[in-house]
Write a protein that holds these residues in place. Structure first.
Motif, PDB file in Angstrom:
ATOM      1  N   ALA A   1       0.835  -1.197   0.000  1.00  0.00           N
ATOM      2  CA  ALA A   1       0.000   0.000   0.000  1.00  0.00           C
ATOM      3  C   ALA A   1       0.867   1.243   0.000  1.00  0.00           C
ATOM      4  O   ALA A   1       1.962   1.247   0.553  1.00  0.00           O
ATOM      5  CB  ALA A   1      -0.899   0.002   1.248  1.00  0.00           C
TER       6      ALA A   1
ATOM      7  N   ASP B   1      -0.732   0.409  11.026  1.00  0.00           N
ATOM      8  CA  ASP B   1      -1.574   0.501   9.831  1.00  0.00           C
ATOM      9  C   ASP B   1      -1.815   1.930   9.372  1.00  0.00           C
ATOM     10  O   ASP B   1      -2.664   2.158   8.508  1.00  0.00           O
ATOM     11  CB  ASP B   1      -2.925  -0.171  10.087  1.00  0.00           C
ATOM     12  CG  ASP B   1      -2.868  -1.675   9.911  1.00  0.00           C
ATOM     13  OD1 ASP B   1      -1.841  -2.185   9.411  1.00  0.00           O
ATOM     14  OD2 ASP B   1      -3.853  -2.354  10.281  1.00  0.00           O
TER      15      ASP B   1
ATOM     16  N   ILE C   1      -1.855   2.463   5.467  1.00  0.00           N
ATOM     17  CA  ILE C   1      -3.033   2.047   4.702  1.00  0.00           C
ATOM     18  C   ILE C   1      -4.283   2.784   5.173  1.00  0.00           C
ATOM     19  O   ILE C   1      -5.193   3.039   4.376  1.00  0.00           O
ATOM     20  CB  ILE C   1      -3.242   0.523   4.734  1.00  0.00           C
ATOM     21  CG1 ILE C   1      -3.447   0.015   6.161  1.00  0.00           C
ATOM     22  CG2 ILE C   1      -2.072  -0.194   4.088  1.00  0.00           C
ATOM     23  CD1 ILE C   1      -3.750  -1.471   6.223  1.00  0.00           C
ATOM     24  N   ASP C   2      -4.339   3.162   6.445  1.00  0.00           N
ATOM     25  CA  ASP C   2      -5.473   3.955   6.923  1.00  0.00           C
ATOM     26  C   ASP C   2      -5.569   5.279   6.164  1.00  0.00           C
ATOM     27  O   ASP C   2      -6.665   5.790   5.930  1.00  0.00           O
ATOM     28  CB  ASP C   2      -5.336   4.238   8.419  1.00  0.00           C
ATOM     29  CG  ASP C   2      -5.710   3.032   9.284  1.00  0.00           C
ATOM     30  OD1 ASP C   2      -6.259   2.065   8.738  1.00  0.00           O
ATOM     31  OD2 ASP C   2      -5.432   3.074  10.495  1.00  0.00           O
TER      32      ASP C   2
ATOM     33  N   THR D   1      -5.096   5.826   3.114  1.00  0.00           N
ATOM     34  CA  THR D   1      -5.622   5.672   1.757  1.00  0.00           C
ATOM     35  C   THR D   1      -7.100   5.292   1.732  1.00  0.00           C
ATOM     36  O   THR D   1      -7.720   5.322   0.674  1.00  0.00           O
ATOM     37  CB  THR D   1      -4.835   4.596   0.992  1.00  0.00           C
ATOM     38  OG1 THR D   1      -5.129   3.309   1.534  1.00  0.00           O
ATOM     39  CG2 THR D   1      -3.342   4.862   1.073  1.00  0.00           C
ATOM     40  N   MET D   2      -7.664   4.929   2.882  1.00  0.00           N
ATOM     41  CA  MET D   2      -9.042   4.456   2.926  1.00  0.00           C
ATOM     42  C   MET D   2      -9.968   5.546   3.442  1.00  0.00           C
ATOM     43  O   MET D   2      -9.690   6.172   4.464  1.00  0.00           O
ATOM     44  CB  MET D   2      -9.137   3.210   3.826  1.00  0.00           C
ATOM     45  CG  MET D   2      -8.313   2.037   3.322  1.00  0.00           C
ATOM     46  SD  MET D   2      -8.287   0.621   4.470  1.00  0.00           S
ATOM     47  CE  MET D   2     -10.018   0.126   4.442  1.00  0.00           C
TER      48      MET D   2
ATOM     49  N   ARG E   1      -9.225   7.334   7.036  1.00  0.00           N
ATOM     50  CA  ARG E   1      -8.202   8.354   6.836  1.00  0.00           C
ATOM     51  C   ARG E   1      -8.282   9.503   7.840  1.00  0.00           C
ATOM     52  O   ARG E   1      -7.342  10.289   7.961  1.00  0.00           O
ATOM     53  CB  ARG E   1      -8.285   8.905   5.418  1.00  0.00           C
ATOM     54  CG  ARG E   1      -9.562   9.628   5.062  1.00  0.00           C
ATOM     55  CD  ARG E   1      -9.631   9.875   3.567  1.00  0.00           C
ATOM     56  NE  ARG E   1     -10.860  10.536   3.165  1.00  0.00           N
ATOM     57  CZ  ARG E   1     -11.266  10.628   1.903  1.00  0.00           C
ATOM     58  NH1 ARG E   1     -10.525  10.091   0.939  1.00  0.00           N
ATOM     59  NH2 ARG E   1     -12.387  11.239   1.603  1.00  0.00           N
TER      60      ARG E   1
ATOM     61  N   ARG F   1      -1.984  -8.120   5.690  1.00  0.00           N
ATOM     62  CA  ARG F   1      -1.570  -7.696   4.353  1.00  0.00           C
ATOM     63  C   ARG F   1      -1.104  -8.858   3.485  1.00  0.00           C
ATOM     64  O   ARG F   1      -0.626  -8.634   2.377  1.00  0.00           O
ATOM     65  CB  ARG F   1      -0.438  -6.668   4.466  1.00  0.00           C
ATOM     66  CG  ARG F   1      -0.779  -5.499   5.382  1.00  0.00           C
ATOM     67  CD  ARG F   1       0.291  -4.443   5.356  1.00  0.00           C
ATOM     68  NE  ARG F   1       0.097  -3.470   6.431  1.00  0.00           N
ATOM     69  CZ  ARG F   1       0.462  -2.196   6.385  1.00  0.00           C
ATOM     70  NH1 ARG F   1       1.070  -1.736   5.305  1.00  0.00           N
ATOM     71  NH2 ARG F   1       0.260  -1.384   7.397  1.00  0.00           N
TER      72      ARG F   1
ATOM     73  N   ASP G   1     -12.109   0.410  -0.992  1.00  0.00           N
ATOM     74  CA  ASP G   1     -11.167   0.942  -0.016  1.00  0.00           C
ATOM     75  C   ASP G   1     -10.040  -0.044   0.248  1.00  0.00           C
ATOM     76  O   ASP G   1      -8.866   0.318   0.271  1.00  0.00           O
ATOM     77  CB  ASP G   1     -11.892   1.244   1.297  1.00  0.00           C
ATOM     78  CG  ASP G   1     -12.200   2.726   1.456  1.00  0.00           C
ATOM     79  OD1 ASP G   1     -11.874   3.501   0.540  1.00  0.00           O
ATOM     80  OD2 ASP G   1     -12.764   3.104   2.491  1.00  0.00           O
ATOM     81  N   TYR G   2     -10.400  -1.314   0.477  1.00  0.00           N
ATOM     82  CA  TYR G   2      -9.389  -2.329   0.766  1.00  0.00           C
ATOM     83  C   TYR G   2      -8.473  -2.558  -0.436  1.00  0.00           C
ATOM     84  O   TYR G   2      -7.262  -2.739  -0.277  1.00  0.00           O
ATOM     85  CB  TYR G   2     -10.056  -3.644   1.170  1.00  0.00           C
ATOM     86  CG  TYR G   2     -10.657  -3.609   2.555  1.00  0.00           C
ATOM     87  CD1 TYR G   2      -9.854  -3.514   3.682  1.00  0.00           C
ATOM     88  CD2 TYR G   2     -12.038  -3.680   2.748  1.00  0.00           C
ATOM     89  CE1 TYR G   2     -10.394  -3.486   4.959  1.00  0.00           C
ATOM     90  CE2 TYR G   2     -12.587  -3.654   4.015  1.00  0.00           C
ATOM     91  CZ  TYR G   2     -11.771  -3.556   5.121  1.00  0.00           C
ATOM     92  OH  TYR G   2     -12.308  -3.523   6.384  1.00  0.00           O
TER      93      TYR G   2
ATOM     94  N   ALA H   1      -5.974   0.202  -0.694  1.00  0.00           N
ATOM     95  CA  ALA H   1      -4.968   0.144   0.365  1.00  0.00           C
ATOM     96  C   ALA H   1      -4.068  -1.080   0.250  1.00  0.00           C
ATOM     97  O   ALA H   1      -3.093  -1.200   0.991  1.00  0.00           O
ATOM     98  CB  ALA H   1      -5.656   0.134   1.726  1.00  0.00           C
TER      99      ALA H   1
END
Length: 324
Positions: A3, A77, A80-81, A83-84, A88, A146, A203-204, A207
């Motif tokens: 991600a 995380d 990746i948080d 990007t979601m 975010r 991941r 979203d997933y 990320a």
């Protein structure tokens, strides 16, 4: 799958002032509340107990441990948080709390929680708490999340420990009944989490998290949800036949379980997840085709709460009337 990293998350830069609410958010209070609730159910359902003050301290230690594990999860995380859409605005990707502060809070909180549990209850409960924190923060967050679409299946064990810990607080050990309560949450986690993943799959994917809808597709995910639900609901009724659950629990298990299966079947028959992403908005914002998945996700929380509330009512409030 890799991600993209958010600059402030990667470098640990705090760009905005933090207040107590940001540090509370690091502890995932909604998850922490469910942890305390199921642990308390395990405690009151156990055949013995400890002094009420010591029990309250032990449950507090469990809450602190759950919150510390949440902080470690958010620290690791944070990339990746960022990007979601759903995550975010969390304190670390939003730049309100640095990653190093989140790690520090998680590590210190974990240590204090385990020590407090050992002093207030016993070493078995403390050991289970320490392992559950390690399982969630290291095995699930760092090792599984991941790397495999089975992340939530294996990682679900972390969220299943609380009633077992509650039982250990009361008895100083673990019994078949405690394992049964653990297994109920373990089996509940995949359909609950995959229902959310169906309408948040975009979203997933963005990320780089290999959730089931992203890797296996929505149709396979809907089938898996139905299969797990067909296993979960009969298993959740087992306490009725072992004597752990009485008539109140039976009503919750059979009535609540029937509705769970209906909603799971609706998800199976729907096209949930086909759109690839949810609408912009809060946790429950969905497109029309994803409503079946949203409904199951929302109800699943109430279903689990209903089962454990029944145990609390029977064993904690004197409402127990045996079925068998």
């Amino acid at each position: 799958m890799t991600a993209p990293r958010h600059p402030s998350a990667a470098q640990g830069v705090r760009s905005l002032p933090a207040d107590w609410r940001d540090y509370l958010a690091l502890m995932k209070p909604r998850v922490m509340t469910l942890v305390v609730f199921t642990a308390f159910a395990g405690y009151v359902a156990a055949p013995s107990g400890i002094h009420p003050v010591m029990a309250a301290i032990a449950i507090f230690a469990l809450a602190l441990g759950a919150g510390a594990a949440g902080a470690l999860n958010m620290a690791y995380d944070s990339d990746i948080d960022a990007t979601m859409r759903r995550t975010r605005k969390r304190p670390v990707p939003a730049g309100k709390v640095s990653r190093s502060d989140a790690y520090g809070m998680g590590l210190v909180g974990s240590g204090l929680a385990v020590i407090l549990m050992a002093l207030s209850a016993n070493y078995i409960a403390a050991g289970l708490l320490a392992f559950s924190i390690f399982f969630y923060a290291v095995i699930y967050t760092m090792g599984l999340k991941r790397r495999t679409p089975q992340n939530i299946v294996i990682g679900g064990a972390a969220g299943a420990f609380p009633p077992m810990i509650g039982w250990a607080i009361a008895t100083g050990g673990v019994s078949l009944e405690a394992v049964m309560l653990f297994a109920i949450i373990f089996l509940w986690t995949p359909p609950h989490s995959w229902a959310l993943a169906l309408y948040k799959s975009g979203d997933y994917a963005a990320a780089g998290v290999p959730m089931m809808p992203v890797v296996k597709g929505p149709a396979r995910t809907r089938l898996e949800i139905l299969i797990y639900s067909l296993v979960l609901v009969p298993f959740a009724a087992l306490p009725v036949f072992t004597g752990l659950g009485g008539w109140v629990y039976a009503a919750a298990a059979f009535g609540g379980g029937a509705l769970f299966l209906i909603l799971a079947y609706r998800v199976f028959r729907s096209r949930a997840g086909e759109a690839g992403s949810a609408e912009e908005g809060d946790l429950y914002a969905v497109r029309s085709g994803d409503k079946a998945a949203r409904d199951l996700f929302a109800y699943s929380i109430g279903y689990l709460a209903l089962l454990f509330a029944a145990l609390i009512a029977e064993h904690g409030l004197g409402a127990y009337m045996g079925v068998m």
